[in-house]
Design a protein around this motif. Structure first.
Motif, PDB file in Angstrom:
ATOM      1  N   VAL A  62       0.838  -1.203   0.000  1.00  0.00           N
ATOM      2  CA  VAL A  62       0.000   0.000   0.000  1.00  0.00           C
ATOM      3  C   VAL A  62       0.871   1.250   0.000  1.00  0.00           C
ATOM      4  CG1 VAL A  62      -1.618   1.363   1.381  1.00  0.00           C
ATOM      5  CG2 VAL A  62      -2.008  -1.085   1.070  1.00  0.00           C
ATOM      6  N   LEU A  63       1.932   1.204   0.788  1.00  0.00           N
ATOM      7  CA  LEU A  63       2.847   2.359   0.834  1.00  0.00           C
ATOM      8  C   LEU A  63       3.612   2.517  -0.470  1.00  0.00           C
ATOM      9  CD1 LEU A  63       4.462   2.453   4.390  1.00  0.00           C
ATOM     10  CD2 LEU A  63       2.781   3.993   3.411  1.00  0.00           C
ATOM     11  N   LYS A  65       2.802   1.664  -3.392  1.00  0.00           N
ATOM     12  CA  LYS A  65       1.963   2.030  -4.533  1.00  0.00           C
ATOM     13  C   LYS A  65       1.184   3.324  -4.308  1.00  0.00           C
ATOM     14  CE  LYS A  65       1.391  -2.834  -5.836  1.00  0.00           C
ATOM     15  NZ  LYS A  65       0.429  -3.966  -5.958  1.00  0.00           N
ATOM     16  N   ALA A  66       1.447   3.986  -3.185  1.00  0.00           N
ATOM     17  CA  ALA A  66       0.724   5.224  -2.874  1.00  0.00           C
ATOM     18  C   ALA A  66       0.967   6.272  -3.958  1.00  0.00           C
ATOM     19  CB  ALA A  66       1.158   5.758  -1.511  1.00  0.00           C
ATOM     20  N   GLU A  67      -0.094   6.991  -4.323  1.00  0.00           N
ATOM     21  CA  GLU A  67       0.003   7.986  -5.392  1.00  0.00           C
ATOM     22  C   GLU A  67       0.819   9.200  -4.976  1.00  0.00           C
ATOM     23  OE1 GLU A  67      -3.921   8.927  -6.625  1.00  0.00           O
ATOM     24  OE2 GLU A  67      -4.358   6.921  -7.413  1.00  0.00           O
ATOM     25  N   HIS A  68       0.913   9.436  -3.690  1.00  0.00           N
ATOM     26  CA  HIS A  68       1.719  10.563  -3.205  1.00  0.00           C
ATOM     27  C   HIS A  68       2.598  10.063  -2.060  1.00  0.00           C
ATOM     28  CE1 HIS A  68      -1.001  10.777   0.279  1.00  0.00           C
ATOM     29  NE2 HIS A  68      -1.969  10.576  -0.608  1.00  0.00           N
ATOM     30  N   ASP A  69       3.684  10.744  -1.843  1.00  0.00           N
ATOM     31  CA  ASP A  69       4.608  10.343  -0.798  1.00  0.00           C
ATOM     32  C   ASP A  69       3.958  10.471   0.579  1.00  0.00           C
ATOM     33  OD1 ASP A  69       6.557   9.839  -2.627  1.00  0.00           O
ATOM     34  OD2 ASP A  69       7.514  11.808  -2.461  1.00  0.00           O
ATOM     35  N   ILE A  70       4.198   9.456   1.401  1.00  0.00           N
ATOM     36  CA  ILE A  70       3.711   9.470   2.777  1.00  0.00           C
ATOM     37  C   ILE A  70       4.901   9.754   3.683  1.00  0.00           C
ATOM     38  CG2 ILE A  70       2.638   8.117   4.618  1.00  0.00           C
ATOM     39  CD1 ILE A  70       1.166   6.546   2.444  1.00  0.00           C
ATOM     40  N   ILE A 158      -0.986   3.747   7.661  1.00  0.00           N
ATOM     41  CA  ILE A 158      -2.083   3.153   6.900  1.00  0.00           C
ATOM     42  C   ILE A 158      -3.453   3.552   7.423  1.00  0.00           C
ATOM     43  CG2 ILE A 158      -3.100   0.981   6.106  1.00  0.00           C
ATOM     44  CD1 ILE A 158      -0.355   1.515   4.917  1.00  0.00           C
ATOM     45  N   THR A 190      -9.882   1.420   4.131  1.00  0.00           N
ATOM     46  CA  THR A 190      -8.472   1.152   4.390  1.00  0.00           C
ATOM     47  C   THR A 190      -8.240  -0.347   4.251  1.00  0.00           C
ATOM     48  OG1 THR A 190      -8.781   0.771   6.762  1.00  0.00           O
ATOM     49  CG2 THR A 190      -8.430   3.058   6.038  1.00  0.00           C
TER      50      THR A 190
END
Length: 535
Positions: A62-63, A65-70, A158, A190
């Motif tokens: 999930v991290l 493939k996240a569309e924006h940086d976490i 998450i 989630t």
């Protein structure tokens, strides 16, 4: 109308080590009616799905493939950096915590097997707590810290609502209106709610119930219950959804927002047996809506409380024996979160939960809502019936540990139960909650110990005679000390519930209470205690 088939669910999350007993109690009662029912603890099932090699792989994906940086803290980034080690070790650790892989304890105690993050920073010499031979317990504590590191990462990166024994607890605890819960329910799923829905879909596909009952004992599984209701309303609109439990009994007695019923059909209050029986009869078109018992429903877009049933509540002797079938009893996790002997009973090992008496025989404490049915209506069982149920539960679960979950177990009934256990030559290990009253003599303590009692918990509250009198506790500090000492001398561990911030309590009284409790510990009268802030 088809014959009812009931699915009883405990939504995420309550306990890791043992099922919350509400569904087992209701299933036992439905057995007496001949109603087909099944039960599931979705909390432990979500935990086991999440904390597996596949689950952690999906979590870390999930991290990635996240569309924006976490943005992660240094600690969370460490967990992410060690993700391969966590994925490789998670299933052996879970198996160990399920008591299925005991030899792993040696590797865990070496401190070279588990990846470690911030939960381990204060771990130094544990020999003072576990000794040099306590390998299993030490490893269980370290494995618990390992899980908590993962839990911290999950909460930060998450799902901010995650907690091992609670989910979105703040939303439930502070819910004075439905707006905030509604906003959260409308957000994207989630990973946790995706897993929840997958497990719920499996149950629905196999069992095909006509009615789903959601047990909500605490604020920490209200949100999980509503997520279940949301899924069921969308995919199974003909299935009726009922919610009940301790949270409803205390927090939803003035329910008025009709939007709640976009996720539920009915909300029942107090003891669930009679309301559920009348509700099932209504769904079978055998009674009218107005003759339900203690049940909220939405009618013409208004919340209406229906309580026209003429029947009384089901007598405790007629509720049946709690039935733990369907639950994955061998898959719960025995964890040791903190080095406290009483806390361990709450979190380590599986306990069959049983009630000796409905309600509280004292029923006077000023801080307790004695108007509630489950407190004010005192109804003890007989020692013979209690022991019959103990034997039946042992036969079904093959486990002889019992937690008697009474508000305050009566000394006379405990005496009779102890004598009956000894007379039947039963091997039982048990603990319960009590008032530190004078009838718990040293002789009675010895009898209780002989029957299998290992611990007692009770409210010392403030360690101040003035405040105890204000609370109408019916005990004094000196009396508590004598009773606790009697238990201790008999070999029974004693845990004291303590509070601070009670109205009119001065700073000096708080200091004096701390000193009194310190002396009780120093003299070996108490072995465990926990301070709660009065609210």
């Amino acid at each position: 109308m088809s014959t009812p088939k009931v699915l009883l669910l405990t939504p995420p999350f309550t306990q890791l080590n043992t099922p919350y007993p509400a569904t087992a109690y209701i299933k036992g009662f439905l057995n007496t009616l001949g109603v087909v029912s099944h039960q599931a603890d979705l909390g432990i099932e979500v935990i086991l799905k999440l904390f597996s090699a596949q689950g952690l792989t999906q979590l870390f994906d999930v991290l990635e493939k996240a569309e924006h940086d976490i943005e992660l803290t240094e600690n969370a980034f460490r967990v992410y950096h060690l993700r391969d080690e966590y994925i490789a070790t998670i299933e052996p650790v879970i198996s160990f915590l399920q008591n299925k892989n005991p030899t792993l304890a040696h590797s865990i105690c070496d401190r070279a097997y588990l990846p470690e993050a911030s939960r381990f920073k204060d771990v130094e010499d544990l020999d003072w707590a576990f000794g040099t031979m306590g390998t299993q317990d030490k490893a269980r504590h370290l494995a618990t810290l390992y899980l908590e590191d993962l839990g911290d990462f999950l909460q930060e990166a998450i799902d901010p609502h995650f907690g091992f024994s609670r989910y979105a607890e703040r939303l439930g605890r502070t819910a004075t209106h439905f707006d905030e819960l509604l906003a959260e329910l409308q957000k994207p799923d989630t990973l946790i709610t995706v897993f929840l829905h997958e497990l719920l879909e499996q149950k629905m596909g196999v069992l095909q119930p006509t009615t789903v009952c959601l047990s909500v004992p605490f604020p920490g599984n209200l949100f999980g219950a509503l997520k279940c209701g949301q899924y069921l309303k969308k995919h199974y609109p003909d299935v009726k959804i009922v919610m009940g439990g301790g949270f409803c009994n205390t927090e939803l007695r003035s329910l008025s927002d009709p939007r709640v019923f976009d996720y539920l059909d009915f909300v029942c209050l107090d003891d669930g047996e009679a309301p559920l029986r009348t509700l099932l009869e209504y769904l079978e078109e055998k009674r009218s809506l107005s003759s339900l018992k203690r049940t909220f429903a939405r009618t013409d877009n208004q919340v209406v409380y229906y309580n026209g049933a003429s029947e009384k509540d089901v007598a405790q002797r007629d509720t049946g024996t709690p039935d733990y079938s369907d639950l994955f009893l061998l898959d719960y996790l025995s964890v040791i979160e903190i080095v406290n002997p009483m806390h361990r009973l709450w979190s380590d090992g599986r306990w069959n939960k049983l009630t000796l008496a409905h309600g509280c025989y004292w029923g006077k404490c000023s801080f307790c809502d004695i108007s509630l049915d489950y407190i004010k209506n005192y109804e003890p069982l007989t020692a013979a019936l209690i022991c019959d149920r103990i034997e039946e539960i042992i036969a079904k679960t093959q486990q002889n540990g019992f937690h008697f979950v009474d508000e305050a177990a009566p000394p006379a009934l405990l005496r009779d139960v102890a004598i009956e256990i000894i007379r039947r030559k039963l091997t039982v290990v048990w603990w319960t909650n009590i008032r530190f009253e004078k009838n718990f003599t040293h002789d009675l303590s010895l009898l209780l110990k002989a029957s299998g009692c290992i611990a007692m918990s009770g409210g010392l509250e403030v360690a101040s005679d003035r405040l105890l009198a204000m609370m109408k506790k019916g005990v004094t500090v000196g009396q508590v000390a004598r009773v606790a000492d009697g238990f201790t001398q008999a070999g029974i561990m004693v845990h004291a519930y303590l509070m601070y911030g009670f109205p009119t309590q001065t700073a000096q009284e708080t200091i004096d209470s701390l000193e009194m409790v310190r002396q009780l510990f120093e003299n070996g009268v108490l072995q465990s205690g926990f301070w709660h802030r009065f609210a």
